[in-house]
Design a protein around this motif. Structure first.
Motif, PDB file in Angstrom:
ATOM      1  N   SER A  97       6.971  -6.042   6.230  1.00 44.43           N
ATOM      2  CA  SER A  97       7.178  -6.151   4.791  1.00 44.43           C
ATOM      3  C   SER A  97       6.564  -7.440   4.241  1.00 44.43           C
ATOM      4  CB  SER A  97       8.672  -6.092   4.494  1.00 44.43           C
ATOM      5  OG  SER A  97       8.907  -6.269   3.123  1.00 44.43           O
ATOM      6  N   ALA A  98       6.747  -8.549   4.966  1.00 46.44           N
ATOM      7  CA  ALA A  98       6.180  -9.825   4.534  1.00 46.44           C
ATOM      8  C   ALA A  98       4.657  -9.779   4.557  1.00 46.44           C
ATOM      9  CB  ALA A  98       6.687 -10.956   5.423  1.00 46.44           C
ATOM     10  N   PHE A  99       4.073  -9.173   5.596  1.00 49.34           N
ATOM     11  CA  PHE A  99       2.620  -9.065   5.709  1.00 49.34           C
ATOM     12  C   PHE A  99       2.043  -8.228   4.571  1.00 49.34           C
ATOM     13  CE2 PHE A  99      -1.295  -7.126   7.289  1.00 49.34           C
ATOM     14  CZ  PHE A  99      -1.962  -8.215   7.836  1.00 49.34           C
ATOM     15  N   LEU A 100       2.644  -7.072   4.317  1.00 45.69           N
ATOM     16  CA  LEU A 100       2.146  -6.203   3.252  1.00 45.69           C
ATOM     17  C   LEU A 100       2.346  -6.838   1.875  1.00 45.69           C
ATOM     18  CD1 LEU A 100       3.326  -2.730   4.577  1.00 45.69           C
ATOM     19  CD2 LEU A 100       1.011  -3.691   4.622  1.00 45.69           C
ATOM     20  N   HIS A 101       3.418  -7.589   1.707  1.00 45.92           N
ATOM     21  CA  HIS A 101       3.647  -8.304   0.452  1.00 45.92           C
ATOM     22  C   HIS A 101       2.511  -9.284   0.186  1.00 45.92           C
ATOM     23  CE1 HIS A 101       5.506 -11.793  -1.754  1.00 45.92           C
ATOM     24  NE2 HIS A 101       5.695 -10.797  -2.611  1.00 45.92           N
ATOM     25  N   LEU A 102       2.101 -10.032   1.214  1.00 44.06           N
ATOM     26  CA  LEU A 102       1.006 -10.994   1.046  1.00 44.06           C
ATOM     27  C   LEU A 102      -0.328 -10.283   0.833  1.00 44.06           C
ATOM     28  CD1 LEU A 102       2.002 -13.704   3.648  1.00 44.06           C
ATOM     29  CD2 LEU A 102       2.240 -13.771   1.169  1.00 44.06           C
ATOM     30  N   CYS A 103      -0.536  -9.160   1.483  1.00 44.51           N
ATOM     31  CA  CYS A 103      -1.755  -8.378   1.242  1.00 44.51           C
ATOM     32  C   CYS A 103      -1.811  -7.927  -0.210  1.00 44.51           C
ATOM     33  CB  CYS A 103      -1.818  -7.179   2.173  1.00 44.51           C
ATOM     34  SG  CYS A 103      -2.178  -7.579   3.886  1.00 44.51           S
ATOM     35  N   GLY A 104      -0.665  -7.546  -0.746  1.00 47.90           N
ATOM     36  CA  GLY A 104      -0.596  -7.151  -2.156  1.00 47.90           C
ATOM     37  C   GLY A 104      -0.890  -8.310  -3.082  1.00 47.90           C
ATOM     38  N   LYS A 105      -0.388  -9.507  -2.760  1.00 49.20           N
ATOM     39  CA  LYS A 105      -0.670 -10.685  -3.583  1.00 49.20           C
ATOM     40  C   LYS A 105      -2.152 -11.030  -3.587  1.00 49.20           C
ATOM     41  CE  LYS A 105       3.402 -13.542  -3.940  1.00 49.20           C
ATOM     42  NZ  LYS A 105       3.912 -14.896  -3.680  1.00 49.20           N
ATOM     43  N   HIS A 106      -2.806 -10.835  -2.438  1.00 50.08           N
ATOM     44  CA  HIS A 106      -4.241 -11.113  -2.327  1.00 50.08           C
ATOM     45  C   HIS A 106      -5.090  -9.965  -2.886  1.00 50.08           C
ATOM     46  CE1 HIS A 106      -4.534 -14.884  -0.143  1.00 50.08           C
ATOM     47  NE2 HIS A 106      -3.603 -14.498   0.701  1.00 50.08           N
ATOM     48  N   ASN A 107      -4.476  -8.854  -3.249  1.00 49.00           N
ATOM     49  CA  ASN A 107      -5.190  -7.660  -3.732  1.00 49.00           C
ATOM     50  C   ASN A 107      -6.205  -7.158  -2.715  1.00 49.00           C
ATOM     51  OD1 ASN A 107      -3.864  -7.492  -6.243  1.00 49.00           O
ATOM     52  ND2 ASN A 107      -5.213  -9.078  -7.063  1.00 49.00           N
ATOM     53  N   ILE A 108      -5.802  -7.091  -1.461  1.00 51.35           N
ATOM     54  CA  ILE A 108      -6.719  -6.635  -0.416  1.00 51.35           C
ATOM     55  C   ILE A 108      -6.251  -5.340   0.229  1.00 51.35           C
ATOM     56  CG2 ILE A 108      -7.598  -8.921   0.126  1.00 51.35           C
ATOM     57  CD1 ILE A 108      -5.712  -8.938   2.564  1.00 51.35           C
ATOM     58  N   ILE A 109      -5.187  -4.751  -0.290  1.00 52.56           N
ATOM     59  CA  ILE A 109      -4.658  -3.545   0.338  1.00 52.56           C
ATOM     60  C   ILE A 109      -4.794  -2.367  -0.614  1.00 52.56           C
ATOM     61  CG2 ILE A 109      -2.258  -3.818  -0.389  1.00 52.56           C
ATOM     62  CD1 ILE A 109      -1.600  -3.013   2.585  1.00 52.56           C
ATOM     63  N   SER A 110      -5.156  -1.236  -0.040  1.00 51.07           N
ATOM     64  CA  SER A 110      -5.255  -0.015  -0.812  1.00 51.07           C
ATOM     65  C   SER A 110      -3.947   0.746  -0.664  1.00 51.07           C
ATOM     66  CB  SER A 110      -6.424   0.827  -0.285  1.00 51.07           C
ATOM     67  OG  SER A 110      -6.412   2.080  -0.888  1.00 51.07           O
ATOM     68  N   LEU A 111      -3.320   1.066  -1.766  1.00 48.64           N
ATOM     69  CA  LEU A 111      -2.029   1.748  -1.711  1.00 48.64           C
ATOM     70  C   LEU A 111      -2.164   3.229  -1.385  1.00 48.64           C
ATOM     71  CD1 LEU A 111      -0.331   0.141  -4.820  1.00 48.64           C
ATOM     72  CD2 LEU A 111      -0.163  -0.556  -2.450  1.00 48.64           C
ATOM     73  N   HIS A 112      -3.381   3.791  -1.524  1.00 46.58           N
ATOM     74  CA  HIS A 112      -3.542   5.219  -1.350  1.00 46.58           C
ATOM     75  C   HIS A 112      -4.198   5.578  -0.027  1.00 46.58           C
ATOM     76  CE1 HIS A 112      -2.272   5.608  -5.446  1.00 46.58           C
ATOM     77  NE2 HIS A 112      -3.201   4.762  -5.824  1.00 46.58           N
ATOM     78  N   ALA A 113      -4.500   4.607   0.809  1.00 51.88           N
ATOM     79  CA  ALA A 113      -5.116   4.900   2.094  1.00 51.88           C
ATOM     80  C   ALA A 113      -4.062   5.403   3.071  1.00 51.88           C
ATOM     81  CB  ALA A 113      -5.781   3.640   2.660  1.00 51.88           C
ATOM     82  N   SER A 114      -4.524   5.816   4.244  1.00 57.12           N
ATOM     83  CA  SER A 114      -3.584   6.315   5.242  1.00 57.12           C
ATOM     84  C   SER A 114      -2.625   5.215   5.662  1.00 57.12           C
ATOM     85  CB  SER A 114      -4.353   6.823   6.465  1.00 57.12           C
ATOM     86  OG  SER A 114      -5.043   5.747   7.062  1.00 57.12           O
ATOM     87  N   GLY A 115      -1.433   5.600   6.002  1.00 55.06           N
ATOM     88  CA  GLY A 115      -0.420   4.613   6.412  1.00 55.06           C
ATOM     89  C   GLY A 115       0.847   4.841   5.636  1.00 55.06           C
ATOM     90  N   GLY A 116       1.762   3.916   5.771  1.00 54.43           N
ATOM     91  CA  GLY A 116       3.056   4.036   5.114  1.00 54.43           C
ATOM     92  C   GLY A 116       2.974   3.683   3.647  1.00 54.43           C
ATOM     93  N   THR A 117       4.111   3.578   3.041  1.00 54.18           N
ATOM     94  CA  THR A 117       4.175   3.234   1.629  1.00 54.18           C
ATOM     95  C   THR A 117       4.307   1.731   1.478  1.00 54.18           C
ATOM     96  OG1 THR A 117       6.555   3.497   1.616  1.00 54.18           O
ATOM     97  CG2 THR A 117       5.248   5.421   1.007  1.00 54.18           C
ATOM     98  N   PHE A 118       3.793   1.221   0.413  1.00 56.10           N
ATOM     99  CA  PHE A 118       3.831  -0.216   0.152  1.00 56.10           C
ATOM    100  C   PHE A 118       5.066  -0.533  -0.648  1.00 56.10           C
ATOM    101  CE2 PHE A 118       2.877  -3.811  -2.658  1.00 56.10           C
ATOM    102  CZ  PHE A 118       2.703  -4.777  -1.692  1.00 56.10           C
ATOM    103  N   THR A 119       5.874  -1.460  -0.145  1.00 54.14           N
ATOM    104  CA  THR A 119       7.033  -1.922  -0.882  1.00 54.14           C
ATOM    105  C   THR A 119       6.980  -3.433  -0.973  1.00 54.14           C
ATOM    106  OG1 THR A 119       8.346  -2.001   1.141  1.00 54.14           O
ATOM    107  CG2 THR A 119       8.506   0.003  -0.187  1.00 54.14           C
ATOM    108  N   ALA A 120       7.037  -3.948  -2.162  1.00 56.54           N
ATOM    109  CA  ALA A 120       6.947  -5.401  -2.328  1.00 56.54           C
ATOM    110  C   ALA A 120       8.308  -6.004  -2.498  1.00 56.54           C
ATOM    111  CB  ALA A 120       6.095  -5.726  -3.546  1.00 56.54           C
TER     112      ALA A 120
END
Length: 120
Positions: A97-120
């Protein structure tokens, strides 16, 4: 077992640190630098966090989170993750969760790609 590229040289870590693009949260600090080649990750865990068993456990957790989510990153980057002492007793879910949160802050993660759901 497939291996992925990681940052190993001190000079490569310094390039990413000197780019001065970082965000942090309670458990992790993430530095990024756009790259021409494949996405690489470097993980830093200070001796202040704990003994070698604790440090290596946290390193493995961060590496696994990266491995499971690297297909969701929408650009090639050099990423350095610094693990904070507060992450010492945390499990996979909190670190992810912490890793994905930081990826979201950096705008480097695609929310629609394969994988789980993004929760900030």
């Amino acid at each position: 077992m497939k291996r992925f590229h990681s940052i190993k040289k001190n000079s490569d870590f310094q390039k990413v640190y000197n780019h001065k693009r970082s965000y942090g949260n309670k458990y992790l600090v993430m530095y990024i630098l756009p790259s021409e080649a494949d996405t690489r990750i470097g993980i830093s865990v200070s001796k202040k966090v704990g003994n070698s068993v604790v440090r290596h456990r946290l390193t493995r957790l961060v590496r696994e989170v990266f491995r499971l989510n690297k297909d969701r990153l929408n650009q090639t980057l050099d990423i350095v993750v610094v693990v904070r002492a507060t992450a010492k007793d945390k499990g996979f879910q909190e670190i992810e969760s912490a890793f994905l949160h930081l990826c979201g802050k950096h705008n480097i993660i695609s929310l629609h790609a394969s994988g789980g759901t993004f929760t900030a």
